[in-house]
Write a protein that holds these residues in place. Structure first.
Motif, PDB file in Angstrom:
ATOM      1  N   MET A   1      -8.457  29.562 -28.623  1.00 14.51           N
ATOM      2  CA  MET A   1      -7.376  29.439 -27.453  1.00 14.51           C
ATOM      3  C   MET A   1      -8.403  29.116 -26.583  1.00 14.51           C
ATOM      4  O   MET A   1      -9.521  29.727 -26.299  1.00 14.51           O
ATOM      5  CB  MET A   1      -6.744  30.826 -27.454  1.00 14.51           C
ATOM      6  CG  MET A   1      -5.729  30.691 -26.419  1.00 14.51           C
ATOM      7  SD  MET A   1      -4.267  29.911 -26.922  1.00 14.51           S
ATOM      8  CE  MET A   1      -2.843  30.235 -25.906  1.00 14.51           C
ATOM      9  N   SER A   2      -8.024  28.378 -25.346  1.00 18.84           N
ATOM     10  CA  SER A   2      -8.636  27.805 -24.343  1.00 18.84           C
ATOM     11  C   SER A   2      -8.003  28.502 -22.989  1.00 18.84           C
ATOM     12  O   SER A   2      -6.835  28.817 -23.168  1.00 18.84           O
ATOM     13  CB  SER A   2      -8.878  26.467 -24.310  1.00 18.84           C
ATOM     14  OG  SER A   2      -7.437  25.641 -23.990  1.00 18.84           O
ATOM     15  N   ASP A   3      -8.702  28.290 -21.808  1.00 14.08           N
ATOM     16  CA  ASP A   3      -8.155  28.747 -20.713  1.00 14.08           C
ATOM     17  C   ASP A   3      -6.782  27.828 -20.503  1.00 14.08           C
ATOM     18  O   ASP A   3      -5.950  28.174 -19.933  1.00 14.08           O
ATOM     19  CB  ASP A   3      -9.252  28.526 -19.422  1.00 14.08           C
ATOM     20  CG  ASP A   3     -10.041  29.326 -19.457  1.00 14.08           C
ATOM     21  OD1 ASP A   3     -10.880  29.613 -20.545  1.00 14.08           O
ATOM     22  OD2 ASP A   3     -10.330  30.035 -18.485  1.00 14.08           O
ATOM     23  N   ALA A   4      -6.785  26.364 -20.883  1.00  8.55           N
ATOM     24  CA  ALA A   4      -5.801  25.535 -20.542  1.00  8.55           C
ATOM     25  C   ALA A   4      -4.527  25.897 -21.283  1.00  8.55           C
ATOM     26  O   ALA A   4      -3.388  25.929 -20.700  1.00  8.55           O
ATOM     27  CB  ALA A   4      -6.293  24.199 -20.814  1.00  8.55           C
ATOM     28  N   ALA A   5      -4.797  26.309 -22.452  1.00 10.50           N
ATOM     29  CA  ALA A   5      -3.725  26.643 -23.446  1.00 10.50           C
ATOM     30  C   ALA A   5      -3.059  27.997 -23.048  1.00 10.50           C
ATOM     31  O   ALA A   5      -1.816  28.135 -22.959  1.00 10.50           O
ATOM     32  CB  ALA A   5      -4.229  26.787 -24.777  1.00 10.50           C
ATOM     33  N   LEU A   6      -3.847  28.912 -22.480  1.00  9.94           N
ATOM     34  CA  LEU A   6      -3.191  30.181 -21.884  1.00  9.94           C
ATOM     35  C   LEU A   6      -2.495  29.877 -20.700  1.00  9.94           C
ATOM     36  O   LEU A   6      -1.415  30.614 -20.471  1.00  9.94           O
ATOM     37  CB  LEU A   6      -4.446  31.284 -21.733  1.00  9.94           C
ATOM     38  CG  LEU A   6      -4.687  32.085 -23.085  1.00  9.94           C
ATOM     39  CD1 LEU A   6      -6.022  32.963 -22.669  1.00  9.94           C
ATOM     40  CD2 LEU A   6      -3.604  32.840 -23.530  1.00  9.94           C
ATOM     41  N   SER A   7      -2.977  29.184 -19.917  1.00 10.86           N
ATOM     42  CA  SER A   7      -2.148  28.458 -18.378  1.00 10.86           C
ATOM     43  C   SER A   7      -1.021  28.054 -18.883  1.00 10.86           C
ATOM     44  O   SER A   7      -0.037  28.424 -18.252  1.00 10.86           O
ATOM     45  CB  SER A   7      -3.221  27.541 -17.889  1.00 10.86           C
ATOM     46  OG  SER A   7      -4.365  28.104 -17.454  1.00 10.86           O
ATOM     47  N   ALA A   8      -0.963  27.200 -20.117  1.00  7.42           N
ATOM     48  CA  ALA A   8       0.166  26.564 -20.352  1.00  7.42           C
ATOM     49  C   ALA A   8       1.340  27.600 -20.964  1.00  7.42           C
ATOM     50  O   ALA A   8       2.429  27.683 -20.584  1.00  7.42           O
ATOM     51  CB  ALA A   8       0.164  25.514 -21.350  1.00  7.42           C
ATOM     52  N   LEU A   9       0.873  28.708 -21.627  1.00  7.49           N
ATOM     53  CA  LEU A   9       1.659  29.745 -22.100  1.00  7.49           C
ATOM     54  C   LEU A   9       2.263  30.511 -20.814  1.00  7.49           C
ATOM     55  O   LEU A   9       3.558  30.915 -20.851  1.00  7.49           O
ATOM     56  CB  LEU A   9       0.848  30.709 -22.947  1.00  7.49           C
ATOM     57  CG  LEU A   9       1.619  31.620 -24.206  1.00  7.49           C
ATOM     58  CD1 LEU A   9       2.285  30.509 -24.983  1.00  7.49           C
ATOM     59  CD2 LEU A   9       0.444  32.467 -24.780  1.00  7.49           C
ATOM     60  N   LEU A  10       1.437  30.963 -19.569  1.00  8.27           N
ATOM     61  CA  LEU A  10       1.655  31.750 -18.692  1.00  8.27           C
ATOM     62  C   LEU A  10       3.031  30.919 -17.770  1.00  8.27           C
ATOM     63  O   LEU A  10       3.884  31.495 -17.338  1.00  8.27           O
ATOM     64  CB  LEU A  10       0.479  31.711 -17.736  1.00  8.27           C
ATOM     65  CG  LEU A  10      -0.496  32.827 -17.953  1.00  8.27           C
ATOM     66  CD1 LEU A  10      -1.736  32.671 -17.591  1.00  8.27           C
ATOM     67  CD2 LEU A  10       0.262  34.323 -17.768  1.00  8.27           C
ATOM     68  N   ALA A  11       2.625  29.383 -17.933  1.00  7.88           N
ATOM     69  CA  ALA A  11       3.578  28.638 -17.081  1.00  7.88           C
ATOM     70  C   ALA A  11       4.933  28.643 -17.654  1.00  7.88           C
ATOM     71  O   ALA A  11       5.918  28.627 -17.077  1.00  7.88           O
ATOM     72  CB  ALA A  11       3.114  27.237 -17.164  1.00  7.88           C
ATOM     73  N   GLN A  12       5.112  29.020 -19.171  1.00  7.47           N
ATOM     74  CA  GLN A  12       6.360  29.074 -19.771  1.00  7.47           C
ATOM     75  C   GLN A  12       7.166  30.332 -19.544  1.00  7.47           C
ATOM     76  O   GLN A  12       8.340  30.326 -19.499  1.00  7.47           O
ATOM     77  CB  GLN A  12       6.117  28.884 -21.240  1.00  7.47           C
ATOM     78  CG  GLN A  12       5.615  27.322 -21.558  1.00  7.47           C
ATOM     79  CD  GLN A  12       5.303  27.355 -23.116  1.00  7.47           C
ATOM     80  OE1 GLN A  12       5.637  28.089 -24.109  1.00  7.47           O
ATOM     81  NE2 GLN A  12       4.341  26.295 -23.340  1.00  7.47           N
ATOM     82  N   VAL A  13       6.263  31.310 -19.206  1.00  6.84           N
ATOM     83  CA  VAL A  13       6.964  32.722 -18.923  1.00  6.84           C
ATOM     84  C   VAL A  13       7.268  33.000 -17.450  1.00  6.84           C
ATOM     85  O   VAL A  13       7.957  33.767 -17.207  1.00  6.84           O
ATOM     86  CB  VAL A  13       5.754  33.797 -19.655  1.00  6.84           C
ATOM     87  CG1 VAL A  13       6.352  35.125 -19.420  1.00  6.84           C
ATOM     88  CG2 VAL A  13       5.815  33.444 -21.153  1.00  6.84           C
ATOM     89  N   PHE A  14       6.258  32.552 -16.536  1.00  7.39           N
ATOM     90  CA  PHE A  14       6.410  33.189 -15.313  1.00  7.39           C
ATOM     91  C   PHE A  14       6.688  31.818 -14.284  1.00  7.39           C
ATOM     92  O   PHE A  14       6.117  30.584 -14.407  1.00  7.39           O
ATOM     93  CB  PHE A  14       4.848  33.676 -14.720  1.00  7.39           C
ATOM     94  CG  PHE A  14       4.773  35.112 -15.442  1.00  7.39           C
ATOM     95  CD1 PHE A  14       5.310  36.269 -14.881  1.00  7.39           C
ATOM     96  CD2 PHE A  14       3.870  35.016 -16.431  1.00  7.39           C
ATOM     97  CE1 PHE A  14       5.101  37.421 -15.396  1.00  7.39           C
ATOM     98  CE2 PHE A  14       3.731  36.429 -17.176  1.00  7.39           C
ATOM     99  CZ  PHE A  14       4.424  37.458 -16.634  1.00  7.39           C
ATOM    100  N   PRO A  15       7.391  32.183 -13.227  1.00  2.59           N
ATOM    101  CA  PRO A  15       7.878  31.154 -12.342  1.00  2.59           C
ATOM    102  C   PRO A  15       6.583  30.833 -11.420  1.00  2.59           C
ATOM    103  O   PRO A  15       5.628  31.490 -11.391  1.00  2.59           O
ATOM    104  CB  PRO A  15       8.770  31.707 -11.405  1.00  2.59           C
ATOM    105  CG  PRO A  15       8.592  33.295 -11.466  1.00  2.59           C
ATOM    106  CD  PRO A  15       8.173  33.390 -12.978  1.00  2.59           C
ATOM    107  N   PRO A  16       6.406  29.590 -10.939  1.00  4.42           N
ATOM    108  CA  PRO A  16       5.338  29.286  -9.993  1.00  4.42           C
ATOM    109  C   PRO A  16       5.048  30.300  -9.006  1.00  4.42           C
ATOM    110  O   PRO A  16       3.819  30.296  -8.545  1.00  4.42           O
ATOM    111  CB  PRO A  16       5.813  27.886  -9.468  1.00  4.42           C
ATOM    112  CG  PRO A  16       6.668  27.285 -10.534  1.00  4.42           C
ATOM    113  CD  PRO A  16       7.639  28.515 -10.852  1.00  4.42           C
ATOM    114  N   ALA A  17       6.110  31.002  -8.347  1.00  4.89           N
ATOM    115  CA  ALA A  17       5.588  31.959  -7.273  1.00  4.89           C
ATOM    116  C   ALA A  17       4.732  32.924  -7.723  1.00  4.89           C
ATOM    117  O   ALA A  17       4.164  33.704  -6.850  1.00  4.89           O
ATOM    118  CB  ALA A  17       6.890  32.301  -6.657  1.00  4.89           C
ATOM    119  N   VAL A  18       4.719  33.341  -9.091  1.00  4.86           N
ATOM    120  CA  VAL A  18       3.842  34.435  -9.588  1.00  4.86           C
ATOM    121  C   VAL A  18       2.305  33.802  -9.831  1.00  4.86           C
ATOM    122  O   VAL A  18       2.228  33.088 -10.820  1.00  4.86           O
ATOM    123  CB  VAL A  18       4.484  34.988 -10.835  1.00  4.86           C
ATOM    124  CG1 VAL A  18       3.424  36.047 -11.541  1.00  4.86           C
ATOM    125  CG2 VAL A  18       5.784  35.681 -10.666  1.00  4.86           C
TER     126      VAL A  18
END
Length: 213
Positions: A1-18
């Motif tokens: 797992m990479s930072d970029a992959a985790l960032s993508a996972l976060l983007a699927q779960v949280f709205p941009p304001a978070v």
């Protein structure tokens, strides 16, 4: 797992304001801790110290400010004035999310693996058991429910300051939408039985991520 992959996972779960932060535990630099933070874990084993440091580094990324996030006597993070947030660790990574104070926010990261059968009775309600009975890969979905409850607990704790077991929450999953609902089964401080928290989840790269914001 990479930072970029985790960032993508976060983007699927949280709205941009978070706002979000990510730190690999192996890269965590203890020197970046404030004294008040370091003193909270100075007696811990090195692995726990690095995990703690990674969480605080991720928290500072999420806040966008180099401020300490101290640990209260109940071990919960104490965020700076005006900020609320949540921290999670799993599989060698630490993630954090932050937002405006008084908002409910929670995060939980789990390794994508079946929830051990021996803890099902502790974690799952009768209705959750019944819902999993007809689902393929039930162990994985049990882990998602577990994660959703951990996430909801973190989200509500700054408001209630109460400890309670898994049976207080009942989770309904919506796999097509990647969403979940957590329902309080009894009154807890400012929450009443029947109150609901809504969240999202995503699975990928060997992890399960749940979030409430």
């Amino acid at each position: 797992m990479s930072d970029a992959a985790l960032s993508a996972l976060l983007a699927q779960v949280f709205p941009p304001a978070v706002a979000r932060g990510i730190c690999a535990v192996a890269r965590a630099d203890m020197a970046r801790l404030f004294h008040v933070e370091h003193s909270a874990v100075e007696g811990a084993v090195p692995a726990r110290q690095r995990e703690f440091a990674a969480g605080r580094i991720a928290a500072r990324q999420a806040m966008g400010r180099d401020l300490p996030v101290v640990m209260a006597e109940d071990r919960a993070p104490v965020w700076p004035a005006g900020v609320t947030g949540s921290i999670t660790h799993a599989g060698g990574w630490a993630l954090a999310v932050a937002g405006v104070a008084d908002k409910l926010i929670g995060i939980d990261l789990e390794v994508d693996a079946a929830l051990p059968a021996e803890v099902w009775e502790t974690v799952l309600t009768a209705s959750e058991h019944a819902a999993l009975r007809d689902m393929p890969d039930a162990g994985r979905w049990a882990r998602v429910i577990f994660s959703a409850k951990e996430c909801a607990y973190k989200a509500q704790y700054p408001r209630t300051k109460q400890l309670f077991g898994f049976e207080v929450f009942e989770v309904t999953l919506e796999p097509v939408a990647g969403e979940f609902t957590v329902v309080f089964q009894r009154d807890i401080a400012s929450f009443a039985a029947g109150d609901r928290l809504r969240g999202r989840y995503s699975i990928g790269g060997g992890f399960i991520l749940t979030g409430i914001a």
